[in-house]
Design a protein around this motif. Structure first.
Motif, PDB file in Angstrom:
ATOM      1  N   SER A   1      -1.750  -0.520  -7.339  1.00 14.61           N
ATOM      2  CA  SER A   1      -1.708   0.254  -5.548  1.00 14.61           C
ATOM      3  C   SER A   1      -2.443  -1.447  -4.477  1.00 14.61           C
ATOM      4  CB  SER A   1      -2.865   1.126  -5.101  1.00 14.61           C
ATOM      5  OG  SER A   1      -4.091   0.551  -4.837  1.00 14.61           O
ATOM      6  N   CYS A   2      -1.816  -0.802  -3.733  1.00  7.71           N
ATOM      7  CA  CYS A   2      -2.305  -1.835  -2.666  1.00  7.71           C
ATOM      8  C   CYS A   2      -2.584  -1.297  -1.650  1.00  7.71           C
ATOM      9  CB  CYS A   2      -1.013  -3.086  -3.007  1.00  7.71           C
ATOM     10  SG  CYS A   2      -0.032  -3.144  -1.097  1.00  7.71           S
ATOM     11  N   GLN A   3      -3.385  -2.507  -0.694  1.00  5.03           N
ATOM     12  CA  GLN A   3      -3.931  -1.379   0.360  1.00  5.03           C
ATOM     13  C   GLN A   3      -3.883  -2.740   1.380  1.00  5.03           C
ATOM     14  OE1 GLN A   3      -8.214  -0.200   0.436  1.00  5.03           O
ATOM     15  NE2 GLN A   3      -7.456   2.025   0.422  1.00  5.03           N
ATOM     16  N   LYS A   4      -3.434  -2.416   2.858  1.00  7.52           N
ATOM     17  CA  LYS A   4      -3.104  -3.707   4.199  1.00  7.52           C
ATOM     18  C   LYS A   4      -3.391  -2.610   4.870  1.00  7.52           C
ATOM     19  CE  LYS A   4       0.211  -5.931   3.022  1.00  7.52           C
ATOM     20  NZ  LYS A   4       1.907  -6.459   2.422  1.00  7.52           N
ATOM     21  N   VAL A   5      -4.140  -4.040   6.066  1.00  3.96           N
ATOM     22  CA  VAL A   5      -4.644  -2.980   7.155  1.00  3.96           C
ATOM     23  C   VAL A   5      -3.302  -3.077   8.595  1.00  3.96           C
ATOM     24  CG1 VAL A   5      -5.456  -3.693   9.386  1.00  3.96           C
ATOM     25  CG2 VAL A   5      -6.820  -4.072   7.159  1.00  3.96           C
ATOM     26  N   ILE A   6      -2.509  -2.158   8.659  1.00  6.91           N
ATOM     27  CA  ILE A   6      -1.635  -1.828   9.841  1.00  6.91           C
ATOM     28  C   ILE A   6      -1.533  -1.745  10.894  1.00  6.91           C
ATOM     29  CG2 ILE A   6       0.228  -1.557   7.624  1.00  6.91           C
ATOM     30  CD1 ILE A   6      -0.152   1.668   8.549  1.00  6.91           C
TER      31      ILE A   6
ATOM     32  N   ILE B   1      -0.835   0.425  14.314  1.00 10.88           N
ATOM     33  CA  ILE B   1      -0.407   1.657  14.571  1.00 10.88           C
ATOM     34  C   ILE B   1      -0.470   2.253  15.951  1.00 10.88           C
ATOM     35  CG2 ILE B   1      -0.493   4.330  14.383  1.00 10.88           C
ATOM     36  CD1 ILE B   1      -0.977   4.373  11.138  1.00 10.88           C
ATOM     37  N   ASP B   2       0.136   2.740  16.937  1.00 11.07           N
ATOM     38  CA  ASP B   2       0.820   3.243  17.976  1.00 11.07           C
ATOM     39  C   ASP B   2      -0.331   4.151  18.139  1.00 11.07           C
ATOM     40  OD1 ASP B   2       0.560   1.325  19.782  1.00 11.07           O
ATOM     41  OD2 ASP B   2       3.155   1.614  20.234  1.00 11.07           O
ATOM     42  N   LEU B   3      -1.495   4.782  19.063  1.00 15.97           N
ATOM     43  CA  LEU B   3      -2.232   5.635  18.446  1.00 15.97           C
ATOM     44  C   LEU B   3      -2.540   6.276  20.712  1.00 15.97           C
ATOM     45  CD1 LEU B   3      -4.997   5.232  16.721  1.00 15.97           C
ATOM     46  CD2 LEU B   3      -3.381   6.045  15.910  1.00 15.97           C
TER      47      LEU B   3
ATOM     48  N   TYR C   1      -9.269   4.603  19.787  1.00 13.95           N
ATOM     49  CA  TYR C   1      -9.724   3.970  18.863  1.00 13.95           C
ATOM     50  C   TYR C   1      -9.821   2.587  18.096  1.00 13.95           C
ATOM     51  CZ  TYR C   1     -10.205   4.835  13.409  1.00 13.95           C
ATOM     52  OH  TYR C   1     -11.053   4.777  12.614  1.00 13.95           O
ATOM     53  N   PHE C   2      -8.853   2.094  18.971  1.00 16.57           N
ATOM     54  CA  PHE C   2      -9.058   0.571  17.978  1.00 16.57           C
ATOM     55  C   PHE C   2      -9.606  -1.172  19.302  1.00 16.57           C
ATOM     56  CE2 PHE C   2      -4.919   2.006  16.085  1.00 16.57           C
ATOM     57  CZ  PHE C   2      -5.625   2.050  14.611  1.00 16.57           C
TER      58      PHE C   2
ATOM     59  N   TYR D   1       0.973  12.868  14.395  1.00 17.53           N
ATOM     60  CA  TYR D   1       1.890  11.349  13.974  1.00 17.53           C
ATOM     61  C   TYR D   1       2.284  11.775  13.092  1.00 17.53           C
ATOM     62  CZ  TYR D   1      -1.265   9.974  18.109  1.00 17.53           C
ATOM     63  OH  TYR D   1      -2.336   9.238  18.626  1.00 17.53           O
TER      64      TYR D   1
ATOM     65  N   ALA E   1      -7.063   0.624  10.915  1.00 15.85           N
ATOM     66  CA  ALA E   1      -5.742   1.880  10.064  1.00 15.85           C
ATOM     67  C   ALA E   1      -5.462   1.127   8.894  1.00 15.85           C
ATOM     68  CB  ALA E   1      -4.365   2.249  10.949  1.00 15.85           C
TER      69      ALA E   1
ATOM     70  N   ARG F   1      -3.254   1.347   4.899  1.00 18.48           N
ATOM     71  CA  ARG F   1      -2.410   2.207   4.554  1.00 18.48           C
ATOM     72  C   ARG F   1      -2.645   1.673   3.323  1.00 18.48           C
ATOM     73  NH1 ARG F   1       2.916  -0.758   5.065  1.00 18.48           N
ATOM     74  NH2 ARG F   1       2.249  -2.272   3.959  1.00 18.48           N
TER      75      ARG F   1
ATOM     76  N   ALA G   1      -0.848   1.292  -0.598  1.00 18.46           N
ATOM     77  CA  ALA G   1       0.698   2.349  -0.973  1.00 18.46           C
ATOM     78  C   ALA G   1       0.768   1.787  -2.247  1.00 18.46           C
ATOM     79  CB  ALA G   1       1.421   0.938  -0.657  1.00 18.46           C
ATOM     80  N   LEU G   2       1.443   2.792  -3.057  1.00 12.53           N
ATOM     81  CA  LEU G   2       0.792   3.088  -4.768  1.00 12.53           C
ATOM     82  C   LEU G   2       1.925   2.186  -5.564  1.00 12.53           C
ATOM     83  CD1 LEU G   2       0.082   6.934  -5.374  1.00 12.53           C
ATOM     84  CD2 LEU G   2      -1.199   5.371  -5.272  1.00 12.53           C
TER      85      LEU G   2
END
Lengths: 266, 777
Positions: free
Chosen positions: A16-21, A23-25, A55-56, B702, B758, B760, B762-763
């Motif tokens: 798995s890999c995590q990334k800060v993305i 997002i339009d809220l 939120y941001f 969303y 936020a 994300r 991914a697996l």
């Protein structure tokens, strides 16, 4: 308890890999947030009234400075808190009493918010015991990782609800993932030895543990809050915590009693 | 019970009354069709009376058929796609028995060929919204970790959506995961996934036939709202002993099968185990080294023929998952057992009696010593099922029967040693009976018009010994009543009409419609994104009403180019009543009053499905596209407005291509695209106790980013020897390493807690795998 599954799920996911993305809220109409903690062992009572922000957003939350705040103990006459500005309302020399119910009323621009909370008798912490961690900590060696166990006698007579707060090297642990609440449904009347399982400590850490007692509504609030802000929260349908405020305000009004102990990890 | 009987009788008379009158002297041709190479019963094979238009029969689950015709001379054709057709000419002046064996056209090619049913069966059968898979078909389709999986292949067909990246849970036509009735040799399987959802519990080596009913399901099925996935295990080779298996990156499999007595009985045992934990042993990290992470499962079946009229089958499944590390262990699994007895009361009346056991349980332990605190829960069914098939004439096939299930729920118990601080605790067992009685007729009205009509009466009795609670609107307990053993706490029942109509314009095109109602009395409470073994199955009760799902569907079916291309276009509209959700932060386990935390609503789902499949030639495969919505409405969620269900994926496209380059080499590819899941994201934030708290305004307002992925596969057959054959399978899952969002979480920044972001997760990024398959004969 189900939360325990998530670290396990995490090791499954070797790739798995995590990334800060980005997002339009959408932004929502701001809501009133009232945070009021009435402590049995402290002098003075403070209420913070703010508003939700984007939120941001990185600004400080907007404060509400036009509220009227009253506190009522049992059937006594209510007292009005002083408006200190900056969203802060205080009753400077107020001393709370255990075994009593309190009603807090907040009026802002004609809207009224009410919440009641019962101040329970504190449950004394017996001792803190340090042990080498047996909790899994994937990817990091754990020989220098310690856990602190809280030992206390759970009272048999009534349903008890707790929150365990820690202050590590004089810094309060107030991350969402450290929010730890307990109830005695399965442990009523037993002698409890429970680790502060949300944290591990290093050698020579000074760990201050506070065993906070609260009523069922506060437990419900902090339990649902912890579901929202703990790590690995993967609820398919997150909702706002179950507040005790009427009228649609966020936050809580809680009356708390507690007992504290300090230990040096060695 | 008496009531039941009158009902059946009435139903039966009503239905049979509509059948065409039969006059003159009639005789019956009956028998079984089998695969000549291994003796497996052929399911759904055609028996056609060539010189009498629109006359024929289809073999049932046990390969049995029966046709009753007036005295005369007939030419009978036995056919099944992929098998050599056989014809017989007979003079029918007495009852005839045929026990035919059809030879596969080529055993070798069949391994990788997508096999259609009968060539135009999709057009000509009365039922619609049915997906059939031959486990052999899926071998060339690339999958995650090379672990071929029928459920993951079904997810590539219209109207079926996966529960997440790499997940074996599935949604059918906007329904929930618990609305799928998953049957393995008639036994309901409660938790059909391994390793938190990444694999299904079905080892395709042991399976013969997989049928998914997503619209009008035949009246013999009941108990779930949205679909029936009916999985039949192989019977085992009754000609000779055989061993086959595979070695893969994540698991290995072995299947043994052979005759008990040649042509009279056979057995099959198929087992697999994953070994991810063996890799963990190599780790230098102590806690990883001690971790356990594996599953195993075993399918076993035996059948034996007792004379010409009777046959016995005993089949079972046993599977378990084990996860654990120092201080924590979790294991769960299902077992099922089915004992079946086929009996021919006459050449025209086929009977099957089954006694079925199903069990699902989980347990976990944690604490200072591994099992200082042990938690257990389980659900157990004992099911008696009686089905009859009556073949009155060439135009009607009548099915009727009943079943009764005894459910026992052992919700949660906790055992703790004295040191742990926990007290032993147990929530009350719950008991219920669930029954159904049905009758159905499959009627060929004319050459063009067909009707399958049926009715099912289902009932559910929630009984003591137990305590029933009532709650006010806010979920506070208002009363408590205890009931004696066997005493009825709450009874529900209802009629479930099922209707399927077909109008066939010509040999290659038809229009079909369907109407159905399904009751569902068992519910799964789950709120996590992954399927978790600790999700709770609960019965209908005085508080929880049965879910009722009504569906109307209509479709156009058309084949092209000598049935080389099968096309279908189907639309459906579905309403769901008494849907269940639960309050935030609700404790469901160790809580006998969990019903106070439940809230009830309704739902609606509608959509259009397009499917084109090419089943012949060097290039085979299909394109499946679904345009669908699935909405829910709860009084106290989203201000009482409709909101999209999590599985509300508007567009869902799957393209599957398998190309046979040579006799030995096959390449394949899938491309999948779907609209991101509906999700709840915060609309704001605030601070409580120094913690940044997200603030939510609307449920599922969303969407996750769109999901897409390409999988590639190569199958290479080894040299064929007399007693041995082998193949290699290479695959890459998510070949272009798209980072599809598995979860998006909203968190405080690690370094600067005043900031929120936020994240994300991914697996799976480009997961290659390799599998070696072998077979000894």
């Amino acid at each position: 308890m189900i939360k325990i599954l998530f670290p396990i799920a995490a090791i499954l996911v070797l790739a798995s890999c995590q990334k800060v993305i980005e997002i339009d809220l959408n932004s929502a109409t701001p809501l009133i947030v009232i945070e009021a903690a009435l402590q049995e062992n402290a002098v003075g009572f403070t209420v913070h009234i703010t508003q939700t922000g984007n939120y941001f957003g990185t600004d400080q939350p907007k404060t509400i400075n036009t509220a009227t705040v009253t506190l009522k103990k049992g059937t006594d006459n209510p007292i009005t808190l002083a408006n200190e500005g900056n969203g802060i309302y205080t009753a400077a020399s107020y001393v709370a009493e255990k075994g009593k119910s309190y009603l807090l009323t907040v009026t802002v621009d004609g809207a009224t918010y009410e919440a009641t909370s019962y101040l329970p008798v504190p449950v004394p912490l017996d001792e803190l015991v340090v042990q080498v961690s047996d909790q899994p900590s994937f990817g990091s060696p754990q020989a220098d990782s310690f856990q602190v166990f809280c030992h206390f006698q759970e009272p048999l007579a009534e349903a008890n609800f707790y929150r365990i707060k820690t202050i590590v090297n004089d810094v309060p642990s107030n991350k969402g993932e450290n929010l730890l609440v307990l109830e005695d449904r399965l442990t009523n009347g037993n002698y409890i030895r429970i680790p502060v399982f949300t944290e591990t400590y290093k050698l020579n850490d000074k760990v201050e543990v506070e065993l906070v007692s609260m009523d069922a509504k506060m437990y419900d609030y902090f339990n649902s809050l912890s579901g929202l802000v703990s790590n690995g929260n993967s609820s398919a349908a997150p909702t706002n915590p179950n507040t005790n405020w009427s009228g649609g305000a966020l936050g809580y009004f809680g009356a708390f009693s507690s007992s504290k102990k300090t230990v040096i990890v060695q | 019970m008496k009531n039941y009987f009158t009902k059946t009788l009435l139903l039966f008379l009503l239905m049979y009354g509509g059948a065409a009158p039969v006059f003159g002297q009639n005789f019956t041709i009956s028998g079984t069709l089998k695969d000549a190479s291994n003796g497996e019963d052929l399911i759904g094979a055609s028996v056609i009376v060539v010189n009498k238009a629109a006359t024929g029969a289809t073999t049932n689950t046990y390969g049995f058929f029966s046709i009753t015709l007036p005295k005369g001379a007939y030419q009978i054709r036995f056919q099944y796609l992929g098998y050599v057709t056989v014809e017989e000419t007979i003079t029918l002046d007495k009852d005839f028995k045929f026990n035919k064996e059809l030879a596969p056209e080529s055993t070798l090619i069949a391994e990788v060929e997508i096999k259609a049913q009968k060539e135009n069966k999709n057009v000509s059968r009365n039922e619609m919204s049915v997906t059939k898979l031959d486990p052999k078909d899926i071998e060339a389709v690339p999958v995650l970790f090379g672990e071929k999986d029928i459920i993951k292949t079904l997810q590539l067909t219209p109207g079926v959506k996966s529960a997440g990246d790499g997940n074996a849970g599935f949604y059918v036509r906007g329904g929930a995961i618990d609305q799928n009735l998953i049957l393995l040799d008639e036994a309901p399987v409660y938790n059909a996934s391994h390793l938190l959802g990444f694999f299904s519990v079905f080892n395709s080596d042991a399976l013969k036939d997989v049928t998914l009913y997503k619209g009008t399901m035949p009246a013999e099925y009941g108990g779930r709202g949205s679909s029936v996935l009916d999985i039949k295990m192989k019977d085992g080779n009754n000609k000779k002993f055989n061993a086959s298996g595979g070695l893969g990156v994540i698991s290995s499999r072995l299947t043994l099968e052979g005759p008990l007595q040649k042509d009279e009985g056979s057995f099959i045992v198929s087992a697999r185990r994953t070994y991810a934990d063996l890799f963990l042993k190599l780790s230098k990290n102590e806690s990883l080294k001690d971790s356990k992470l594996y599953f195993y499962d075993m399918n076993a079946k035996a059948n034996y023929r007792l004379g010409a009229k009777d046959r016995l089958f005993l089949s079972g499944y046993f599977g378990r998952d084990v996860l654990g590390t120092t201080g924590f262990g979790l294991n769960w699994g299902n077992y099922t057992g089915t004992l079946r007895w086929n009996h021919l009361f006459s050449d025209r009346l086929f009977s099957n009696t089954s006694v079925i056991l199903s069990n699902f349980d989980y347990q976990f332990g944690f604490g200072a010593t591994d099992n200082a605190i042990k938690v257990k829960a389980s659900i157990q069914d004992i099911n008696l099922k009686q089905d009859f098939t009556f073949f009155p004439n060439t135009k009607n096939t009548v099915k009727f029967g009943f079943n009764i299930i005894n459910h026992t729920f052992l919700p949660t118990s906790l055992e703790a040693d004295a040191e742990s601080g926990f007290s032993d605790s147990k929530t009350e067992n719950k008991y219920a009976y669930e029954g159904g009685i049905y009758a159905q007729n499959d009627w060929k009205v004319t050459e063009r018009i067909g009707v399958q009509y049926g009715i099912r009466y289902s009932g559910f009795n929630y009984i003591g010994k137990g305590t029933a609670y009532t709650f006010d609107k806010k979920g506070n307990k208002t009363s408590e009543t205890t009931y004696k053993k066997g005493e009825s706490i709450k009874y529900y029942g209802g009629l479930e009409p099922r209707l399927a109509l077909k109008y066939q314009m010509d040999e290659v095109s038809s229009i079909k419609g369907g109407l159905s109602r399904n009751y569902q009395y068992m519910h799964l409470l789950s709120n996590s994104t992954t399927s978790s073994p600790t999700d709770l199955w609960v019965p209908s009760s005085n508080n929880v009403k049965p879910q009722i799902v009504d569906q109307a569907s209509i479709g156009y079916f058309r084949n092209f180019n000598d049935n080389m291309f099968e096309c279908s276009f189907e639309t459906y509209y579905k309403t769901l009543q008494n849907q269940i959700d639960y309050r935030n932060g609700a404790d469901l386990i160790f809580n006998s009053e969990y019903e106070g935390a439940l809230t009830y609503g309704k739902g609606v789902a509608y959509g259009a499905e397009f499917y084109i499949k090419k089943s012949k030639g060097k290039l085979t495969g299909w394109v499946s596209y679904t345009l669908a919505r699935s909405l829910r409405k709860f009084e106290d969620i989203n201000e009482g407005d409709f909101y999209p269900a999590r599985q509300d994926r508007i567009h869902d496209l799957a393209i599957v291509g398998i190309y046979k380059l040579s006799k030995k080499l096959t390449v394949s590819a899938n491309w999948i695209f779907y609209t991101g899941d509906a999700a709840t994201f915060p609309s704001g934030k605030y601070v409580v106790d120094g913690i940044q708290v997200p603030y939510y305004t609307e449920r599922n307002g969303y969407r996750y980013p769109n999901y897409h992925r390409l999988d590639l596969g190569i199958t290479l057959l080894g040299k064929q020897r007399k007693n041995y054959e082998s193949s290699w399978n290479f695959s890459v899952y998510n070949a272009y390493a798209r980072e599809n969002a598995y979860t998006i979480t909203f968190e405080q920044n690690e370094d600067d807690p005043t900031k929120t972001e936020a994240v994300r997760t991914a697996l799976f990024k480009a997961i290659p795998s390799i599998t070696y398959n072998f077979k000894f004969r």
